[in-house]
Design an enzyme around this catalytic site. Structure first.
Site, PDB file in Angstrom:
ATOM      1  N   HIS A  53       0.451   8.764  -2.872  1.00 38.00           N
ATOM      2  CA  HIS A  53       1.749   8.475  -2.243  1.00 38.00           C
ATOM      3  C   HIS A  53       2.864   9.390  -2.759  1.00 38.00           C
ATOM      4  O   HIS A  53       3.927   9.473  -2.135  1.00 38.00           O
ATOM      5  CB  HIS A  53       2.174   7.023  -2.491  1.00 38.00           C
ATOM      6  CG  HIS A  53       1.290   6.009  -1.829  1.00 38.00           C
ATOM      7  ND1 HIS A  53       0.973   6.055  -0.490  1.00 38.00           N
ATOM      8  CD2 HIS A  53       0.632   4.925  -2.319  1.00 38.00           C
ATOM      9  CE1 HIS A  53       0.172   5.038  -0.195  1.00 38.00           C
ATOM     10  NE2 HIS A  53      -0.055   4.351  -1.284  1.00 38.00           N
TER      11      HIS A  53
ATOM     12  N   ASP B  72      -8.608   5.557   0.847  1.00 33.47           N
ATOM     13  CA  ASP B  72      -7.785   4.451   0.351  1.00 33.47           C
ATOM     14  C   ASP B  72      -7.239   3.672   1.552  1.00 33.47           C
ATOM     15  O   ASP B  72      -6.988   4.249   2.605  1.00 33.47           O
ATOM     16  CB  ASP B  72      -6.626   5.023  -0.479  1.00 33.47           C
ATOM     17  CG  ASP B  72      -5.825   3.957  -1.217  1.00 33.47           C
ATOM     18  OD1 ASP B  72      -6.079   3.783  -2.418  1.00 33.47           O
ATOM     19  OD2 ASP B  72      -4.972   3.308  -0.580  1.00 33.47           O
TER      20      ASP B  72
ATOM     21  N   HIS C 163      -4.401   2.501   2.045  1.00 32.19           N
ATOM     22  CA  HIS C 163      -3.041   2.930   2.378  1.00 32.19           C
ATOM     23  C   HIS C 163      -3.053   4.398   2.780  1.00 32.19           C
ATOM     24  O   HIS C 163      -3.839   5.184   2.242  1.00 32.19           O
ATOM     25  CB  HIS C 163      -2.109   2.731   1.172  1.00 32.19           C
ATOM     26  CG  HIS C 163      -2.078   1.324   0.653  1.00 32.19           C
ATOM     27  ND1 HIS C 163      -2.900   0.892  -0.366  1.00 32.19           N
ATOM     28  CD2 HIS C 163      -1.352   0.252   1.046  1.00 32.19           C
ATOM     29  CE1 HIS C 163      -2.660  -0.398  -0.594  1.00 32.19           C
ATOM     30  NE2 HIS C 163      -1.739  -0.811   0.257  1.00 32.19           N
TER      31      HIS C 163
ATOM     32  N   ASP D  15      -9.352  -0.146  -2.104  1.00 32.53           N
ATOM     33  CA  ASP D  15      -8.585  -1.307  -1.694  1.00 32.53           C
ATOM     34  C   ASP D  15      -8.796  -1.696  -0.227  1.00 32.53           C
ATOM     35  O   ASP D  15      -8.132  -2.601   0.273  1.00 32.53           O
ATOM     36  CB  ASP D  15      -7.086  -1.119  -1.998  1.00 32.53           C
ATOM     37  CG  ASP D  15      -6.591   0.284  -1.732  1.00 32.53           C
ATOM     38  OD1 ASP D  15      -7.342   1.072  -1.131  1.00 32.53           O
ATOM     39  OD2 ASP D  15      -5.444   0.596  -2.109  1.00 32.53           O
TER      40      ASP D  15
HETATM   41 ZN    ZN Z   1      -4.076   1.999  -1.722  1.00 32.44          ZN
END
Ligand code: ZN
Length: 307
Positions: free
Chosen positions: A124, A161, A163, A244
């Site tokens: 991120h 991931d 996200h 995740d």
């Molecule tokens: Zn994540």
């Protein structure tokens, strides 16, 4: 074939505070599970510190100042999710340093594959901003390092991931030497990652709805992301390995099982074998349920070993 594991105790000293999902135990359960599952087959190596010039290939000097020179005496919140503690700078330097050392090792074919068991995660973090638990974008630092010698022309990042790796995408969206391919839940933090984000033809996103299962995840990779990676023919494959999207994870609602990660890892290793002499460097990103993290890390590294 041995797989190198890069890690460092300094990565445990990034202290996010009580109740934070991105906690030191995440890393200890991963390394304990790998030692137990593969007692003789992994080549454990100490992650070095990333150099400032290596970080500055993708990050602004202002971010290095924030992370490295704040030197907090207690925890400082950089945003509602992202913490800087007294041990954080060293942890972030080890995480990025692991990725750089792993790239150097696999480019020497010694060994062909590596997994970086590190924290904080990185995908991120943008050029200028630490966010979403991430301080430095280690996979982006690794990609830029791999390209810096001028020997490689094409490096890909596969990001599974749950996200979207907004930082990795933003850093490379105008650099045709890097292909970024991501599956992620949408809508979900950080809100980017739609199919119409193309960069210069080097960004491929496969958003999945909440409750999507392994069949939908495999379909997205089989029909959209793996073909794009194959067409790009990366000479080195980097993996943002967040776990995740597992059904047990508390931060998202995808329904993957550990075997889905083993399947994708085998596909990615086969792809690397077609284009990049089998060279894969994988980095731990997210994954917030400890039991799922154990199972998924063993499934992922087991597939790196056996593929
Ligand atoms: Zn994540």
């Amino acid at each position: 074939m041995a797989v190198a594991i890069y890690t460092h105790p300094d990565c445990l000293a990034h202290d996010t505070g009580p109740g934070h999902a991105e906690r030191p135990q995440r890393l200890s359960v991963v390394t304990d599970a790998l030692r137990a599952a593969f007692p003789t087959r992994l080549d454990w190596r100490e992650a070095p510190l990333a150099s400032h010039p290596a970080l500055l290939r993708v990050h602004a000097p202002t971010l290095l100042e924030t992370v490295l020179e704040t030197q907090p005496s207690q925890r400082v919140m950089l945003d509602p999710d992202t913490v800087l503690s007294p041990g954080s700078a060293q942890a972030a330097l080890r995480a990025a340093g692991a990725a750089i050392a792993a790239v150097d090792a696999v480019l020497d074919d010694a060994p062909a594959r590596a997994f970086c068991a590190v924290r904080p995660p990185g995908h991120h973090a943008t050029a200028e901003t630490a966010m979403g638990f991430c301080l430095f974008n280690s996979v982006a630092v690794a990609a830029a390092h791999a390209l810096s010698a001028g020997v490689l022309q094409r490096v890909a990042i596969a990001d599974f991931d749950v996200h979207h790796g907004n930082g990795s995408q933003a850093i490379f969206e105008r650099d045709p030497r890097v292909l970024f391919a991501s599956s992620h839940q949408m809508p979900l933090y950080p809100g980017t990652g739609d199919t119409d984000e193309h960069g210069v033809g080097n960004i491929v996103n496969a958003p999945l709805p909440a409750l999507a299962d392994g069949r939908q995840f495999r379909d997205a990779w089989r029909t959209r992301l793996l073909p794009a990676l194959d067409a790009f023919a990366p000479q080195l494959l980097l993996v943002s390995a967040g776990f995740d999207a597992h059904r047990r994870d508390p931060l998202a609602q995808l329904q993957l099982e550990a075997d889905d990660y083993a399947w994708l890892t085998r596909e990615l290793v086969a792809l690397a074998g077609r284009h990049g002499r089998g060279r894969v460097v994988s980095l731990l990103e997210g994954g917030y349920d400890l039991q799922a993290l154990r199972e998924c890390a063993v499934a992922h590294v087991g597939a790196l070993l056996d593929a």
